[in-house]
Design an enzyme around this catalytic site. Sequence first.
Site, PDB file in Angstrom:
ATOM      1  CE1 TYR A   1      25.392 -38.203 -18.221  1.00 35.95           C
ATOM      2  CE2 TYR A   1      26.506 -39.707 -19.714  1.00 35.95           C
ATOM      3  CZ  TYR A   1      26.487 -38.532 -18.986  1.00 35.95           C
ATOM      4  OH  TYR A   1      27.570 -37.687 -19.041  1.00 35.95           O
TER       5      TYR A   1
ATOM      6  CE  LYS B   1      30.037 -36.117 -20.804  1.00 39.70           C
ATOM      7  NZ  LYS B   1      30.777 -34.847 -20.936  1.00 39.70           N
TER       8      LYS B   1
HETATM    9  P1  NAD Z   1      28.334 -27.110 -15.573  1.00 41.57           P
HETATM   10  O1  NAD Z   1      26.916 -26.858 -15.959  1.00 41.57           O
HETATM   11  O2  NAD Z   1      28.900 -26.300 -14.494  1.00 41.57           O
HETATM   12  O3  NAD Z   1      29.290 -27.012 -16.847  1.00 41.57           O
HETATM   13  C1  NAD Z   1      28.828 -27.246 -18.165  1.00 41.57           C
HETATM   14  C2  NAD Z   1      29.338 -26.090 -18.991  1.00 41.57           C
HETATM   15  O4  NAD Z   1      29.051 -26.282 -20.393  1.00 41.57           O
HETATM   16  C3  NAD Z   1      28.672 -24.757 -18.602  1.00 41.57           C
HETATM   17  O5  NAD Z   1      29.650 -23.801 -18.271  1.00 41.57           O
HETATM   18  C4  NAD Z   1      27.961 -24.325 -19.879  1.00 41.57           C
HETATM   19  O6  NAD Z   1      27.928 -22.917 -20.045  1.00 41.57           O
HETATM   20  C5  NAD Z   1      28.843 -24.996 -20.916  1.00 41.57           C
HETATM   21  N1  NAD Z   1      28.205 -25.042 -22.242  1.00 41.57           N
HETATM   22  C6  NAD Z   1      27.031 -25.636 -22.590  1.00 41.57           C
HETATM   23  N2  NAD Z   1      26.790 -25.404 -23.889  1.00 41.57           N
HETATM   24  C7  NAD Z   1      27.829 -24.673 -24.383  1.00 41.57           C
HETATM   25  C8  NAD Z   1      28.161 -24.126 -25.653  1.00 41.57           C
HETATM   26  N3  NAD Z   1      27.352 -24.289 -26.716  1.00 41.57           N
HETATM   27  N4  NAD Z   1      29.312 -23.412 -25.771  1.00 41.57           N
HETATM   28  C9  NAD Z   1      30.142 -23.236 -24.717  1.00 41.57           C
HETATM   29  N5  NAD Z   1      29.886 -23.721 -23.488  1.00 41.57           N
HETATM   30  C10 NAD Z   1      28.736 -24.436 -23.324  1.00 41.57           C
HETATM   31  O7  NAD Z   1      28.377 -28.666 -15.170  1.00 41.57           O
HETATM   32  P2  NAD Z   1      29.611 -29.649 -14.886  1.00 41.57           P
HETATM   33  O8  NAD Z   1      28.999 -30.816 -14.203  1.00 41.57           O
HETATM   34  O9  NAD Z   1      30.726 -28.927 -14.275  1.00 41.57           O
HETATM   35  O10 NAD Z   1      30.001 -30.142 -16.353  1.00 41.57           O
HETATM   36  C11 NAD Z   1      31.300 -30.024 -16.882  1.00 41.57           C
HETATM   37  C12 NAD Z   1      31.667 -31.297 -17.633  1.00 41.57           C
HETATM   38  O11 NAD Z   1      31.800 -32.369 -16.687  1.00 41.57           O
HETATM   39  C13 NAD Z   1      30.641 -31.765 -18.645  1.00 41.57           C
HETATM   40  O12 NAD Z   1      31.296 -32.275 -19.784  1.00 41.57           O
HETATM   41  C14 NAD Z   1      29.933 -32.875 -17.907  1.00 41.57           C
HETATM   42  O13 NAD Z   1      29.306 -33.801 -18.767  1.00 41.57           O
HETATM   43  C15 NAD Z   1      31.119 -33.479 -17.190  1.00 41.57           C
HETATM   44  N6  NAD Z   1      30.781 -34.379 -16.079  1.00 41.57           N
HETATM   45  C16 NAD Z   1      29.996 -33.959 -15.074  1.00 41.57           C
HETATM   46  C17 NAD Z   1      29.669 -34.846 -14.052  1.00 41.57           C
HETATM   47  C18 NAD Z   1      28.744 -34.429 -12.940  1.00 41.57           C
HETATM   48  O14 NAD Z   1      28.184 -35.313 -12.288  1.00 41.57           O
HETATM   49  N7  NAD Z   1      28.552 -33.139 -12.696  1.00 41.57           N
HETATM   50  C19 NAD Z   1      30.184 -36.146 -14.051  1.00 41.57           C
HETATM   51  C20 NAD Z   1      31.026 -36.541 -15.084  1.00 41.57           C
HETATM   52  C21 NAD Z   1      31.316 -35.651 -16.109  1.00 41.57           C
END
Ligand code: NAD
Length: 258
Positions: A158, A165
Amino acid sequence: MNNQPLSGKRYLVLGVANERSLAWAITQALAGAGAEVALTYVNEAIERRVRPLAAEVNSQVVLPCDVQSDESLDALFAELKSRWGTIDGVVHSVAYADKEDLGARFCKITRPGFRVALDVSAYSLIAVAGRAEPLMSANGGSIITLTYLGAQRVIPNYNVMGVAKAALEASVRYLAADLGLQRIRVNAISAGPIKTLAASGIPQFRELLAQFAVKAPLRRNITQDDVAQTALFYLSPASAGITGEITFVDCGYNVIGV
Ligand code: NAD
């Protein structure tokens, strides 16, 4: 019981990339509760996926936004102001790090890699909150973001995202203090691992998921809907007395020591 508790309310959702996105599950929950939702896309490839999803929830506002660009953020909020006037909340569900800065040794993280991860994944919340503030009415509003346990503990692979984060979680607390007088609440959901586009960039994510389901007190993986239901709570007046919180939606994984 009112099953459209957010009827008449309007939310901006950043971070829908496809139907697996946490932001998409939250969008569906908001729409199901009667809210109007505006969606954004970072580039044309994402736009092609987001537009049909927006149509599914009858979202009339689909706008470009790259959170790394102040001009792009200014244009987004100017457009929202002219279309809606006010908003009731924002979902910040955006993160990015270069793949090599996730898998490599932590002490080898590059300066550009550190900068991009912190910019997209942490600073963007501040940039969004500052622009959302003038669009929120006297009733205030609710801003939520998505974080992960890697902010607080060391999680293999990570790396730079853990530092991003941690900055994001600290920003939640400082924003909550700064915006509280305007009755704007800022909270984060710390989600357990879920297979999404962003998660696919983390080496050995499949193994992480498998271990999680065995060790978490609830003995299962987290679903997008688990996250969406908690997000709905934080975006609604039901959580009116809560701000600056990081809430684990992780089947209890974070309480386990060994
Ligand atoms: P995801 O890939 O569906 O979403 C990530 C989003 O970030 C995408 O829509 C992407 O287009 C956007 N993005 C990236 N760079 C960008 C920029 N410069 N401008 C605008 N948008 C941008 O994946 P997800 O897992 O749904 O992630 C959403 C959030 O949840 C993130 O912050 C991620 O760290 C967090 N998260 C995810 C998990 C997991 O296991 N999937 C766990 C905890 C937290």
